[in-house]
Enzyme design. Structure first.
Site, short mmCIF file in Angstrom:
data_model
loop_
_atom_site.label_atom_id
_atom_site.label_comp_id
_atom_site.label_asym_id
_atom_site.label_seq_id
_atom_site.Cartn_x
_atom_site.Cartn_y
_atom_site.Cartn_z
N THR A 24 0.82 -1.21 0.00
CA THR A 24 0.00 0.00 0.00
C THR A 24 0.86 1.26 0.00
OG1 THR A 24 -1.42 -1.33 1.43
CG2 THR A 24 -2.04 0.97 1.12
N GLY A 26 4.39 1.42 -0.58
CA GLY A 26 5.66 1.41 -1.31
C GLY A 26 6.14 0.01 -1.61
N VAL A 27 7.34 0.00 -2.20
CA VAL A 27 7.91 -1.26 -2.68
C VAL A 27 8.54 -2.04 -1.52
CG1 VAL A 27 9.74 -2.16 -4.19
CG2 VAL A 27 8.34 -0.24 -4.94
N VAL A 28 8.47 -3.35 -1.63
CA VAL A 28 9.16 -4.22 -0.67
C VAL A 28 10.21 -5.00 -1.44
CG1 VAL A 28 8.89 -6.10 1.02
CG2 VAL A 28 7.03 -4.47 0.68
N LYS A 44 9.97 -0.10 1.72
CA LYS A 44 10.33 1.31 1.49
C LYS A 44 9.05 2.12 1.51
CE LYS A 44 11.72 3.21 -2.52
NZ LYS A 44 12.54 3.29 -3.73
N ASP A 136 -6.24 -5.76 10.30
CA ASP A 136 -6.15 -6.08 8.87
C ASP A 136 -5.76 -7.54 8.71
OD1 ASP A 136 -6.37 -5.53 6.17
OD2 ASP A 136 -4.34 -4.75 5.98
P1 ADP Z 1 0.22 -4.51 1.62
O1 ADP Z 1 0.48 -3.10 2.09
O2 ADP Z 1 -0.47 -4.56 0.28
O3 ADP Z 1 -0.45 -5.38 2.64
P2 ADP Z 1 3.03 -5.09 2.09
O4 ADP Z 1 3.60 -3.72 1.93
O5 ADP Z 1 2.97 -5.62 3.48
O6 ADP Z 1 1.64 -5.20 1.35
O7 ADP Z 1 3.88 -6.14 1.25
C1 ADP Z 1 3.91 -6.17 -0.16
C2 ADP Z 1 4.48 -7.51 -0.61
O8 ADP Z 1 5.83 -7.63 -0.14
C3 ADP Z 1 3.74 -8.68 0.02
O9 ADP Z 1 2.74 -9.17 -0.80
C4 ADP Z 1 4.84 -9.72 0.15
O10 ADP Z 1 4.91 -10.45 -1.06
C5 ADP Z 1 6.11 -8.94 0.31
N1 ADP Z 1 6.57 -8.90 1.70
C6 ADP Z 1 6.16 -8.06 2.69
N2 ADP Z 1 6.81 -8.31 3.84
C7 ADP Z 1 7.65 -9.35 3.60
C8 ADP Z 1 8.60 -10.10 4.40
N3 ADP Z 1 8.81 -9.80 5.68
N4 ADP Z 1 9.28 -11.09 3.79
C9 ADP Z 1 9.08 -11.39 2.49
N5 ADP Z 1 8.21 -10.75 1.70
C10 ADP Z 1 7.50 -9.73 2.23
#
Ligand code: ADP
Length: 376
Positions: A24, A26-28, A44, A136
């Site tokens: 939501t 930024g990039v992970v 990020k 959530d």
């Molecule tokens: P959202 O805000 O849509 O719930 P996130 O920002 O938490 O999503 O994460 C985006 C994507 O990054 C996730 O779908 C997941 O694939 C990956 N991700 C998030 N946290 C982790 C983590 N600790 N280890 C590995 N992948 C992660």
């Protein structure tokens, strides 16, 4: 010669690998902690350019996560600002419960389902004991590590709920996991919303598909009522006072067994207590953990024996110079996939980028409850 900037070293600690997904805020991306060799996930979060609310959400998440340390909560290892972004460093998790549920090659035994639910509730019980709502809960926020441990992630929407007159925005849940009091517009609510969502996850583990897939809030309530019967005033006395309450045509509840034909009696009993309409009468997470479902046979599977999607290739510190394309991290339908980051970082670059920005003192206050973050 200028003295070396001690902050730079800390940020230098992480070597970026491929992008894992976009959340939501930024990039992970995947990264290697060069101090420990540990694989981490760096979220990020854009700061500065966006509205106050987003910044505040980020700060809230950090403050909460810093305080939450439990085997069933994703660990926040580090956090630092860099180029107008906030970087949150989490332990790397291989997969998530949504991927497990959707993977048709995986057979989930009753003991496996019990184990996944138990870990979910344990993480939640810890949060609730600290007066924190998750708010959530959904399968893709339940991450799974290489040892099979399930951990709650994404506290972006969670906040303290200790103060009695606090009002929350009710549009926080993914609709399918939303409790009926939220769908009727409750402004004040409690830990019961997480219990309802956990019940939806329990049902999804049993059915291997999302249980109540509403297309609007009204439709969601309609689906809930056709599954459990339209609630009566005696079942849920406060319902009629909720802000968005509308009367629904009365429909009786079909037997729960008809919706979950394979579930044991204990599973159905726990499910019905978690799906109780009146949040005041709904079972608490702690009571759910003490339910006989968890102590009766079959006992929950050991986490490291739980079935999981085929392991993805791990980036290792020794891989930095490999010239290879991005690794496919999950089935194509899942959002977790490798893609180049928009602002320059390429997952298949010859040398992994370093997060090499200044790690200065970072302070930010908000006009709400003055979260002060200093060099986290
Ligand atoms: P959202 O805000 O849509 O719930 P996130 O920002 O938490 O999503 O994460 C985006 C994507 O990054 C996730 O779908 C997941 O694939 C990956 N991700 C998030 N946290 C982790 C983590 N600790 N280890 C590995 N992948 C992660």
């Amino acid at each position: 010669m200028a003295a070396p900037d001690p902050s730079k070293k800390v940020a230098d600690r992480y070597l970026k690998r491929e992008v894992l997904g976009e959340g939501t805020y930024g990039v992970v991306y995947k990264a290697i902690d060069t101090h420990t060799g540990q694989t981490v996930a760096i979220k990020k979060i854009r700061l500065g350019k966006q509205k106050e609310g987003v910044n505040f959400t980020a700060l809230r998440e950090i403050k909460l996560l810093k305080e939450l340390k439990d085997p069933n909560i994703v660990e926040l290892i580090d956090a630092f600002p860099h180029k107008g972004n906030l970087h949150l460093v989490f332990e790397f998790m291989e997969t998530d419960l949504e991927a497990v549920i959707r993977d048709r090659n995986i057979f989930l035994s009753p003991a496996d389902t019990k184990s996944y639910l138990q870990m979910t509730l344990k993480g939640l019980a810890y949060c609730h004991k600290k007066w924190v709502l998750h708010r959530d809960m959904k399968p893709n926020n339940l991450l799974i590590g290489s040892n099979g441990q399930l951990k709650l992630a994404d506290f972006g929407l969670a906040r303290m709920f200790g103060s009695p007159h606090r009002r929350f925005t009710h549009q926080v849940f993914a609709r399918w996991y939303r409790a009926p009091e939220l769908l009727f517009g409750a402004k004040q609510y409690g830990s019961g919303v997480d219990v309802w969502a956990s019940a939806c996850i329990f049902a999804e583990l049993l059915l291997r598909r999302p249980f109540l897939q509403g297309t609007s809030d009204i439709d969601q309530l309609g689906k809930i009522f056709s599954a459990f019967g339209t609630p009566t005033a005696s079942q849920w006395p406060d319902m009629v006072y909720l802000p968005d309450y509308v009367e629904y045509q009365y429909v009786p509840a079909p037997p729960l067994r008809s919706l979950f034909p394979m579930a044991t009696d204990d599973a159905l009993d726990l499910l019905s207590k978690m799906f109780t309409y009146d949040p005041k009468a709904r079972i608490s997470v702690q009571q759910a953990l003490e339910h006989r479902y968890f102590s009766s046979a079959p006992l929950p599977s050991d986490p490291d024996k739980l079935p999981r999607p085929a392991p993805k290739r791990e980036s290792k510190a020794s891989d930095f110079n490999l010239q290879e394309g991005p690794t496919v991290l999950s089935p194509p339908r899942k959002s977790r996939r490798v893609m180049p980051e928009r602002d320059g970082f390429e997952g298949n670059s010859q040398q992994a980028d370093k997060v090499d920005g200044g790690f200065g003192d970072f302070r930010q206050t908000t006009d709400d409850n003055s979260v002060l973050i200093e060099h986290i």
